[in-house]
Design an enzyme around this catalytic site. Structure first.
Site, PDB file in Angstrom:
ATOM      1  N   ARG A 126      -0.319  -1.018  -0.799  1.00  0.00           N
ATOM      2  CA  ARG A 126       0.128  -0.072   0.229  1.00  0.00           C
ATOM      3  C   ARG A 126      -1.113   0.585   0.818  1.00  0.00           C
ATOM      4  O   ARG A 126      -1.800   1.354   0.134  1.00  0.00           O
ATOM      5  CB  ARG A 126       1.059   0.962  -0.380  1.00  0.00           C
ATOM      6  N   HIS A 154      -0.488   2.127  -5.699  1.00  0.00           N
ATOM      7  CA  HIS A 154      -0.278   0.985  -4.803  1.00  0.00           C
ATOM      8  C   HIS A 154      -1.479   0.793  -3.878  1.00  0.00           C
ATOM      9  O   HIS A 154      -1.757  -0.327  -3.439  1.00  0.00           O
ATOM     10  CB  HIS A 154       0.988   1.191  -3.967  1.00  0.00           C
ATOM     11  N   ASP A 161       5.932  -3.247  -7.213  1.00  0.00           N
ATOM     12  CA  ASP A 161       7.337  -2.937  -7.491  1.00  0.00           C
ATOM     13  C   ASP A 161       8.098  -4.253  -7.431  1.00  0.00           C
ATOM     14  O   ASP A 161       8.110  -4.919  -6.388  1.00  0.00           O
ATOM     15  CB  ASP A 161       7.897  -1.960  -6.454  1.00  0.00           C
ATOM     16  N   GLU A 218      10.445   4.640 -13.285  1.00  0.00           N
ATOM     17  CA  GLU A 218      10.982   3.626 -12.370  1.00  0.00           C
ATOM     18  C   GLU A 218      10.932   2.258 -13.040  1.00  0.00           C
ATOM     19  O   GLU A 218       9.851   1.746 -13.321  1.00  0.00           O
ATOM     20  CB  GLU A 218      10.172   3.592 -11.063  1.00  0.00           C
ATOM     21  N   HIS A 221       8.565  -0.459 -11.384  1.00  0.00           N
ATOM     22  CA  HIS A 221       7.163  -0.139 -11.081  1.00  0.00           C
ATOM     23  C   HIS A 221       6.232  -0.561 -12.224  1.00  0.00           C
ATOM     24  O   HIS A 221       6.402  -0.118 -13.360  1.00  0.00           O
ATOM     25  CB  HIS A 221       7.048   1.370 -10.833  1.00  0.00           C
TER      26      HIS A 221
END
Length: 238
Positions: A126, A154, A161, A218, A221
């Protein structure tokens, strides 16, 4: 004299016929067939140069996941509006990771494929600008890492993910969907259906076995146990 005239006439006719009947000429041999010219042998083609071996990326290099982790599919949620913000966060649809992380993901994919499953990536690298975009849309540290105080992992290119699917890409039951911020999304699994819990545990076990560290809050993740610095320059598609 009367007898000599017929005799002379007969002799004349005899001599005339002989003169006309010439002996047949010997037949001429047929012309020899023309031999087609023998083509000169073509020179052997020059051998094609052997392709140069591609240089293997360094562990920290960014690579396209599909190039180094065959079989892993991608459905990047932040490339469209199918995420908790309802907005597009970044403008690319292909997953990128550090080469070292992509190798580990490939190993996890192979292990899952042997059991009839596959990986589906929801988010990978990301860019920093995308993290700022997320914070702009949702400035809540409970859900989004504040880029002014530290970027999301990220943005290091070593975090992914992922969810589990069947080998053909069909979905399987998991505890929640992506970006679910309820208690069902954590790794407790006691409050979700048994099948969903079993699938989540399988994903966690395989990812952990192949060099990833799960995040407790999560189930989707995972971060590579090998860390890399935040990447502030590389943006896929630019």
């Amino acid at each position: 004299m009367r007898f000599l005239l017929p005799l002379a006439l007969a002799l004349s006719l005899l001599l005339t016929g002989c003169a006309q009947r010439q002996p047949p000429r010997p037949e001429e041999p047929p012309p020899a067939a023309k031999t087609a010219p023998v083509p000169e042998p073509e020179p052997d083609p020059e051998p094609e140069p052997e392709p140069k071996p591609e240089t293997e990326p360094e562990a920290a290099d960014f690579v396209l996941v599909s190039d180094y982790a065959p079989g892993v599919r991608a459905d990047l949620k932040y490339a469209g509006e199918d995420n908790f913000t309802g907005q597009t966060i970044y403008g690319f649809t292909k997953a990128y990771l550090r080469y070292g992380t992509a190798q580990k993901l490939s190993s996890a994919q192979e292990a899952l494929a042997a059991e009839g499953y596959s990986l589906l990536v929801w988010d990978a690298f990301r860019p920093v600008e995308a993290q700022f975009r997320l914070w702009e849309v949702c400035p809540d540290p409970v859900y989004v890492a504040n880029p002014e105080k530290g970027y999301s992992s990220h943005s290091r290119g070593n975090t992914v993910d992922v969810t589990l699917t069947l080998a053909d890409g069909s979905p399987v039951e998991m505890p929640t969907g992506f970006d679910d911020f309820s208690s069902l999304a954590d790794r407790d699994y006691s409050d979700v259906p048994e099948t969903a819990a079993a699938n989540a545990r399988l994903l966690e076990d395989v990812m952990t076995e192949h060099g990833f560290k799960p995040y407790a809050g999560e189930w989707w993740h995972f971060s590579d146990t090998d860390s890399y610095p935040v990447e502030e320059d590389f943006v896929p598609g630019k």
